[in-house]
Design a protein around this motif. Structure first.
Motif, short mmCIF file in Angstrom:
data_model
loop_
_atom_site.label_atom_id
_atom_site.label_comp_id
_atom_site.label_asym_id
_atom_site.label_seq_id
_atom_site.Cartn_x
_atom_site.Cartn_y
_atom_site.Cartn_z
N ARG A 94 -9.59 6.16 -6.75
CA ARG A 94 -8.86 4.96 -7.18
C ARG A 94 -9.64 4.25 -8.30
NH1 ARG A 94 -5.48 2.47 -3.80
NH2 ARG A 94 -4.74 1.67 -5.77
N GLU A 120 -8.99 2.78 -11.14
CA GLU A 120 -8.55 1.47 -11.63
C GLU A 120 -8.91 0.35 -10.65
OE1 GLU A 120 -5.56 2.82 -8.81
OE2 GLU A 120 -6.58 3.85 -10.43
N LEU A 121 -8.86 0.65 -9.38
CA LEU A 121 -9.21 -0.34 -8.35
C LEU A 121 -10.73 -0.55 -8.32
CD1 LEU A 121 -7.89 -2.13 -6.25
CD2 LEU A 121 -8.06 -0.24 -4.63
N GLU A 164 -1.02 3.08 -2.81
CA GLU A 164 -1.60 4.35 -2.35
C GLU A 164 -0.50 5.39 -2.13
OE1 GLU A 164 -5.28 2.55 0.34
OE2 GLU A 164 -3.51 3.31 1.36
N GLN A 190 1.12 -9.05 -8.22
CA GLN A 190 -0.19 -8.55 -8.60
C GLN A 190 -0.46 -8.88 -10.07
OE1 GLN A 190 -0.46 -4.45 -7.30
NE2 GLN A 190 -0.09 -5.04 -5.18
N VAL A 221 -13.60 1.92 -0.81
CA VAL A 221 -12.44 2.17 -1.67
C VAL A 221 -12.31 3.68 -1.81
CG1 VAL A 221 -11.41 1.78 -3.95
CG2 VAL A 221 -12.89 0.02 -2.94
N TYR A 242 0.79 -1.23 0.00
CA TYR A 242 0.00 0.00 0.00
C TYR A 242 0.83 1.28 0.00
CZ TYR A 242 -4.47 -2.35 0.77
OH TYR A 242 -5.60 -3.11 0.61
N TRP A 263 -11.71 -2.67 -11.17
CA TRP A 263 -11.37 -4.07 -10.93
C TRP A 263 -12.45 -4.74 -10.07
CZ3 TRP A 263 -10.01 -7.26 -6.77
CH2 TRP A 263 -9.40 -8.47 -7.11
N TYR A 264 -12.85 -4.05 -9.01
CA TYR A 264 -13.91 -4.61 -8.16
C TYR A 264 -15.23 -4.72 -8.93
CZ TYR A 264 -11.05 -4.53 -3.95
OH TYR A 264 -10.07 -4.78 -3.01
N THR A 293 -1.79 -1.42 -7.11
CA THR A 293 -2.74 -1.06 -6.05
C THR A 293 -2.16 -0.07 -5.04
OG1 THR A 293 -2.08 -2.93 -4.65
CG2 THR A 293 -3.87 -3.30 -6.24
#
Length: 168
Positions: free
Chosen positions: A124, A126-127, A33, A92, A120, A21, A130-131, A31
């Motif tokens: 973010r 892109e994250l 931060e 990843q 989230v 992270y 993905w979810y 992923t």
């Protein structure tokens, strides 16, 4: 192999989570931060406290006796909260996160919980995408971003959480 983490895993989990992270090592994965926040994502004491709470389960993904992924699952009564989904930055995009998500669904079903929720950081994209591809949808709910003693926001825009949900 996915199993339940114990107090013996705290030190390794702390290093894994923080490496995925925050900081330079996190930039090897997608992923990170590190462009938004500085400081530790979690401490060993916080992890020990999480593991000792009977409502919490940390699943660990182990390969060759090395923990390379994990996820926090919290029984919230009518739903399962999923947080801190972590995969070693170098690994990843290899399917480990997807396997941990699938195991979270198994865990929720075993507890008789009909849905999984997560938060989230809203920027973010892109994250979140993905979810979304894994069935998690934006509920429209927003929550303020909490700061702990080890966080320092370096993003040049305000941070907030969006709440995603998947009915299982």
């Amino acid at each position: 192999m996915i199993t339940i983490a114990t107090l013996e895993d705290v030190s390794v989990l702390e290093k894994l989570i923080n490496s995925a992270y925050r900081g330079e090592t996190s930039k090897r994965g997608w992923t990170t931060e590190a462009h938004l926040l500085e400081g530790k994502r979690i401490t060993e004491d916080e992890l020990a406290e999480i593991i000792q709470n009977k409502e919490n389960t940390i699943l660990k993904f182990t390969n060759n006796d090395t923990i390379i992924g994990c996820v926090l699952l919290v029984n919230k009564g009518k739903k399962l909260y999923l947080g801190m989904l972590t995969v070693s930055p170098e690994l990843q995009n290899s399917g480990i996160g997807k396997k941990l998500l699938q195991e979270a669904e198994v865990h929720a079903s075993a507890l008789g919980l009909p849905k999984i929720v997560m938060t989230v950081i809203s920027i973010r994209k892109e994250l979140i995408d993905w979810y979304n591809r894994h069935g998690y949808l934006d509920t429209g709910v927003r929550e303020p971003f909490p700061l702990n003693d080890t966080d320092a926001i370096i993003a040049n825009q305000p941070l907030e959480f969006i709440v995603l949900e998947k009915i299982i």
